[in-house]
Write a protein that holds these residues in place. Structure first.
Motif, PDB file in Angstrom:
ATOM      1  N   VAL A  64       0.816  61.471   2.059  1.00 20.09           N
ATOM      2  CA  VAL A  64      -0.239  61.874   1.130  1.00 20.09           C
ATOM      3  C   VAL A  64      -0.939  60.647   0.545  1.00 20.09           C
ATOM      4  O   VAL A  64      -2.171  60.591   0.468  1.00 20.09           O
ATOM      5  N   VAL A  65      -0.147  59.649   0.144  1.00 19.13           N
ATOM      6  CA  VAL A  65      -0.730  58.431  -0.434  1.00 19.13           C
ATOM      7  C   VAL A  65      -1.617  57.728   0.590  1.00 19.13           C
ATOM      8  O   VAL A  65      -2.745  57.319   0.274  1.00 19.13           O
ATOM      9  N   VAL A  66      -1.131  57.581   1.818  1.00 20.92           N
ATOM     10  CA  VAL A  66      -1.910  56.919   2.869  1.00 20.92           C
ATOM     11  C   VAL A  66      -3.187  57.703   3.160  1.00 20.92           C
ATOM     12  O   VAL A  66      -4.273  57.121   3.304  1.00 20.92           O
ATOM     13  N   ALA A  67      -3.072  59.031   3.230  1.00 16.39           N
ATOM     14  CA  ALA A  67      -4.249  59.866   3.508  1.00 16.39           C
ATOM     15  C   ALA A  67      -5.301  59.707   2.424  1.00 16.39           C
ATOM     16  O   ALA A  67      -6.500  59.595   2.723  1.00 16.39           O
ATOM     17  N   LEU A  68      -4.870  59.678   1.167  1.00 13.53           N
ATOM     18  CA  LEU A  68      -5.817  59.520   0.055  1.00 13.53           C
ATOM     19  C   LEU A  68      -6.460  58.136   0.059  1.00 13.53           C
ATOM     20  O   LEU A  68      -7.668  58.003  -0.179  1.00 13.53           O
ATOM     21  N   VAL A  69      -5.659  57.110   0.343  1.00  9.16           N
ATOM     22  CA  VAL A  69      -6.189  55.744   0.383  1.00  9.16           C
ATOM     23  C   VAL A  69      -7.234  55.617   1.490  1.00  9.16           C
ATOM     24  O   VAL A  69      -8.317  55.051   1.284  1.00  9.16           O
ATOM     25  N   VAL A  70      -6.908  56.140   2.671  1.00  7.66           N
ATOM     26  CA  VAL A  70      -7.854  56.087   3.794  1.00  7.66           C
ATOM     27  C   VAL A  70      -9.135  56.843   3.437  1.00  7.66           C
ATOM     28  O   VAL A  70     -10.246  56.379   3.707  1.00  7.66           O
ATOM     29  N   ASP A  71      -8.973  58.005   2.784  1.00 11.56           N
ATOM     30  CA  ASP A  71     -10.135  58.799   2.398  1.00 11.56           C
ATOM     31  C   ASP A  71     -11.010  58.048   1.404  1.00 11.56           C
ATOM     32  O   ASP A  71     -12.245  58.056   1.497  1.00 11.56           O
ATOM     33  N   HIS A 112     -16.847  53.012   1.905  1.00  9.02           N
ATOM     34  CA  HIS A 112     -17.603  52.364   2.977  1.00  9.02           C
ATOM     35  C   HIS A 112     -18.900  53.128   3.263  1.00  9.02           C
ATOM     36  O   HIS A 112     -19.957  52.510   3.494  1.00  9.02           O
ATOM     37  N   GLN A 113     -18.834  54.457   3.240  1.00 11.42           N
ATOM     38  CA  GLN A 113     -20.017  55.272   3.533  1.00 11.42           C
ATOM     39  C   GLN A 113     -21.005  55.278   2.379  1.00 11.42           C
ATOM     40  O   GLN A 113     -22.205  55.412   2.594  1.00 11.42           O
TER      41      GLN A 113
END
Length: 317
Positions: A17-24, A30-31
């Motif tokens: 969950v932490v990795v998914a949120l960080v990537v998001d 970036h966008q």
């Protein structure tokens, strides 16, 4: 409040969950501020669904090795059913979010950030609610009947008011926020605070974030007890709930583009809540199998969506 899941799987869940949120967050930064199109929303929706199913497969594999295939199949099915319930009930959240954004005239380019913040807040608050709820049910079994009656009554009320647009002017949360916070006359980009007449005050975007968070908490009062009708294992309740929330933002942009086509979904959700409430009330008399529950819920949603598409208002050319 015991769980069948091993400790290492809890760790994998938290890290995922932490990795998914960080990537998001990194991708969003970036966008930059931009309107999310249907294709982008569809791609992200598929990513979140794939991630959820992959985690469920890992959950099944872990239990299959320690408890056998029968237990693993049952628990994995409970996760899938809970995930589907949360996904379906999130549709109601999304339509309210759409009303909030429309009321405050929030441009599509700014909605993405607001929803992201709302998702993080929802994960924290729902985790606390689920852990407390699991403990209460473990200590007081009769609370399942209270939850069941509450869901049944909520389903009946939802049926009666399905199709009605929320009255933002009459929203008590909005009235309270306006009394507490001085708000600027207009937006200032993606800022939550701005300077107006020499004073630092909140922008309408801050009110939007607060209302999105409050709305999610209100709907969690319905959705969390609904998952307890499937299982009381805190790991399954929490993980299915959180993985469903992770894809809420992408799901919002998908449904926002087709809100009119699925105008009858409110009736389907009302039937789903009523069914789950009845299931909880009968839990000590007749326990409806998880596979049957999954099939009933999927069938209700499928029928409602097809019905919506067939009766959707035709666009004027």
């Amino acid at each position: 409040m015991e769980s069948i899941a091993p400790l290492w799987l809890w760790v994998v869940f938290v890290v995922s969950v932490v990795v998914a949120l960080v990537v998001d967050f990194v991708v969003m930064r970036h966008q930059g501020a931009h309107a999310v199109g249907v294709r982008e929303a569809l791609r992200w929706s598929l990513v979140w669904v794939a991630l959820s199913l992959a985690f469920n497969a890992l959950f099944w594999w872990a239990l299959q090795g320690t408890h056998g295939a029968e237990v693993a199949n049952t628990r994995a099915l409970e996760f899938l059913t809970g995930y589907l319930i949360e996904k379906s009930l999130a549709v109601d959240n999304i339509f309210v979010f759409l009303m909030i954004f429309s009321y405050f005239a929030v441009p599509p380019a700014f909605q993405k950030r607001v929803l992201m913040i709302g998702i993080v807040g929802a994960i924290v608050l729902r985790t606390l609610m689920i852990l407390v709820g699991s403990w209460l049910i473990a200590e007081f079994h009769w609370l399942l009947y209270v939850f069941g009656a509450f869901l049944l009554i909520t389903g009946i009320k939802m049926w009666r008011h399905a199709g009605e647009a929320p009255d933002m002017e009459a929203n008590p949360a909005l009235k309270l926020l306006r009394r507490v916070l001085p708000v600027s006359r207009g937006l200032d980009g993606e800022k939550f605070f701005t300077v107006e007449d020499g004073k630092r005050i909140a922008t309408p975007l801050l009110l939007v974030v607060a209302l999105v968070g409050i709305t999610d908490v209100i709907f969690a009062v319905d959705s969390i007890p609904a998952i307890f009708a499937i299982t009381t294992d805190p790991f399954i309740v929490l993980t299915s709930n959180v993985f469903a929330i992770l894809g809420l933002r992408a799901m919002y942009f998908l449904l926002a583009a087709a809100a009119e086509k699925f105008h009858l979904l409110g009736y389907g959700l009302a039937v789903v809540l009523s069914f789950i409430g009845t299931k909880m009330l009968l839990i000590d008399v007749f326990k409806i199998p998880v596979l049957v529950s999954l099939g009933v819920i999927a069938a209700i949603l499928a029928v409602t969506m097809v019905w919506s598409l067939k009766t959707a208002p035709k666009l004027k050319t």
